[in-house]
Scaffold this active site. Structure first.
Site, PDB file in Angstrom:
ATOM      1  N   GLU A  94      68.598 -36.225  59.656  1.00  0.00           N
ATOM      2  CA  GLU A  94      68.826 -34.995  60.422  1.00  0.00           C
ATOM      3  C   GLU A  94      67.881 -34.922  61.620  1.00  0.00           C
ATOM      4  OE1 GLU A  94      70.566 -32.815  61.551  1.00  0.00           O
ATOM      5  OE2 GLU A  94      70.701 -31.062  60.242  1.00  0.00           O
ATOM      6  N   ASP A  95      68.298 -34.219  62.651  1.00  0.00           N
ATOM      7  CA  ASP A  95      67.432 -34.089  63.833  1.00  0.00           C
ATOM      8  C   ASP A  95      66.299 -33.097  63.613  1.00  0.00           C
ATOM      9  OD1 ASP A  95      69.168 -31.887  63.820  1.00  0.00           O
ATOM     10  OD2 ASP A  95      69.748 -32.063  65.923  1.00  0.00           O
ATOM     11  N   ASP A  98      65.385 -26.225  60.496  1.00  0.00           N
ATOM     12  CA  ASP A  98      64.959 -24.924  60.995  1.00  0.00           C
ATOM     13  C   ASP A  98      64.897 -23.967  59.799  1.00  0.00           C
ATOM     14  OD1 ASP A  98      64.415 -23.001  63.014  1.00  0.00           O
ATOM     15  OD2 ASP A  98      66.519 -22.498  63.209  1.00  0.00           O
ATOM     16  N   PHE A 147      62.016 -23.792  70.967  1.00  0.00           N
ATOM     17  CA  PHE A 147      63.344 -24.383  71.045  1.00  0.00           C
ATOM     18  C   PHE A 147      63.229 -25.726  71.754  1.00  0.00           C
ATOM     19  CE2 PHE A 147      67.627 -25.313  72.170  1.00  0.00           C
ATOM     20  CZ  PHE A 147      68.312 -24.903  71.045  1.00  0.00           C
ATOM     21  N   ARG A 160      70.810 -33.766  75.431  1.00  0.00           N
ATOM     22  CA  ARG A 160      70.676 -34.708  74.313  1.00  0.00           C
ATOM     23  C   ARG A 160      70.155 -36.057  74.797  1.00  0.00           C
ATOM     24  NH1 ARG A 160      73.367 -32.512  69.844  1.00  0.00           N
ATOM     25  NH2 ARG A 160      75.258 -31.350  70.282  1.00  0.00           N
TER      26      ARG A 160
HETATM   27  P1  IMP Z   1      69.098 -24.911  59.922  1.00  0.00           P
HETATM   28  O1  IMP Z   1      70.386 -24.982  59.162  1.00  0.00           O
HETATM   29  O2  IMP Z   1      68.697 -23.494  60.236  1.00  0.00           O
HETATM   30  O3  IMP Z   1      67.970 -25.669  59.290  1.00  0.00           O
HETATM   31  O4  IMP Z   1      69.390 -25.487  61.351  1.00  0.00           O
HETATM   32  C1  IMP Z   1      69.431 -26.804  61.646  1.00  0.00           C
HETATM   33  C2  IMP Z   1      70.272 -27.051  62.874  1.00  0.00           C
HETATM   34  O5  IMP Z   1      70.016 -26.071  63.906  1.00  0.00           O
HETATM   35  C3  IMP Z   1      69.901 -28.390  63.467  1.00  0.00           C
HETATM   36  O6  IMP Z   1      70.713 -29.406  62.956  1.00  0.00           O
HETATM   37  C4  IMP Z   1      70.115 -28.157  64.946  1.00  0.00           C
HETATM   38  O7  IMP Z   1      71.437 -28.504  65.297  1.00  0.00           O
HETATM   39  C5  IMP Z   1      69.908 -26.677  65.177  1.00  0.00           C
HETATM   40  N1  IMP Z   1      68.571 -26.374  65.749  1.00  0.00           N
HETATM   41  C6  IMP Z   1      67.565 -25.713  65.151  1.00  0.00           C
HETATM   42  N2  IMP Z   1      66.489 -25.606  65.958  1.00  0.00           N
HETATM   43  C7  IMP Z   1      66.827 -26.240  67.106  1.00  0.00           C
HETATM   44  C8  IMP Z   1      66.114 -26.507  68.343  1.00  0.00           C
HETATM   45  O8  IMP Z   1      64.932 -26.124  68.557  1.00  0.00           O
HETATM   46  N3  IMP Z   1      66.793 -27.210  69.277  1.00  0.00           N
HETATM   47  C9  IMP Z   1      68.071 -27.657  69.106  1.00  0.00           C
HETATM   48  N4  IMP Z   1      68.763 -27.438  67.973  1.00  0.00           N
HETATM   49  C10 IMP Z   1      68.151 -26.730  66.984  1.00  0.00           C
HETATM   50 MG    MG Z   2      72.752 -28.716  67.225  1.00  0.00          MG
END
Ligand code: IMP
Ligand code: MG
Length: 169
Positions: A94-95, A98, A147, A160
């Site tokens: 995963e990237d 959050d 962010f 990206r």
């Molecule tokens: P989660 O489900 O809240 O953990 O969110 C994860 C997803 O939110 C990641 O796969 C990203 O696509 C997006 N995301 C969360 N924070 C960022 C950020 O700072 N920049 C870009 N995408 C983000």
């Molecule tokens: Mg995204």
């Protein structure tokens, strides 16, 4: 848009190499299926794969989360994996983590397919934002609540392709 560098391309590459070595040791050179979470993890997954010398199979999954009328986010599949992961060593790549919602859902979904091992490897971890009880097994960088874009991560589908990780002020 004003983007400030947070992690340089050199630091990203060096850290991914380290993590790849740890993964390879942990899995004792056995075959690994890397499941790249589209689109954000593509740059990370390819660099990680290039640094693992044991047999690697790459697969993809795409989920999107949207907020409905209720405050709870709903997750839906846009693309599912094509490999059979039963009894296999599997790592979700995963990237960024959050709130942890996406991976909590993905992990339990993939767990139902009875892999031999199921681990999580993330490029970035925004620990202070966590709402779900989820830990990543491999984390390249813990970052503050900013962010971020670049190295696969987007803002409205853009940035990206930046070779480094930057943040938007
Ligand atoms: P989660 O489900 O809240 O953990 O969110 C994860 C997803 O939110 C990641 O796969 C990203 O696509 C997006 N995301 C969360 N924070 C960022 C950020 O700072 N920049 C870009 N995408 C983000
Ligand atoms: Mg995204």
């Amino acid at each position: 848009m004003d983007i400030k560098e947070l992690i340089s391309e050199e630091k990203i590459k060096a850290r991914i190499k380290q993590i790849a070595e740890v993964i390879q040791k942990d899995f004792k050179n056995e075959e690994i299926i890397l499941i790249c979470v589209l689109k954000g993890a593509t740059f990370f997954a390819t660099e990680l794969a290039k640094n693992i010398s044991s047999p690697v199979i790459i697969d993809f999954i795409k989920v999107s989360s949207y907020k409905g009328s209720q405050s709870t986010g709903v997750i839906q599949f846009d693309l599912n994996i094509s490999e059979n992961i039963k009894d296999k060593n599997v790592i979700i790549v995963e990237d960024i983590i959050d709130t942890g919602r996406t991976l909590t859902y993905l992990k339990s979904y993939l767990e139902e397919r009875n892999p031999k091992n199921l681990k999580i490897c993330t490029l970035l971890d925004k620990k202070e934002r966590r709402e779900f009880d989820l830990e990543s097994d491999y984390v390249c960088f813990e970052i503050p609540d900013k962010f971020v874009v670049g190295y696969g991560l987007d803002y409205d589908e853009k940035y990206r392709n930046l070779p480094y990780i930057g943040y938007i002020e």
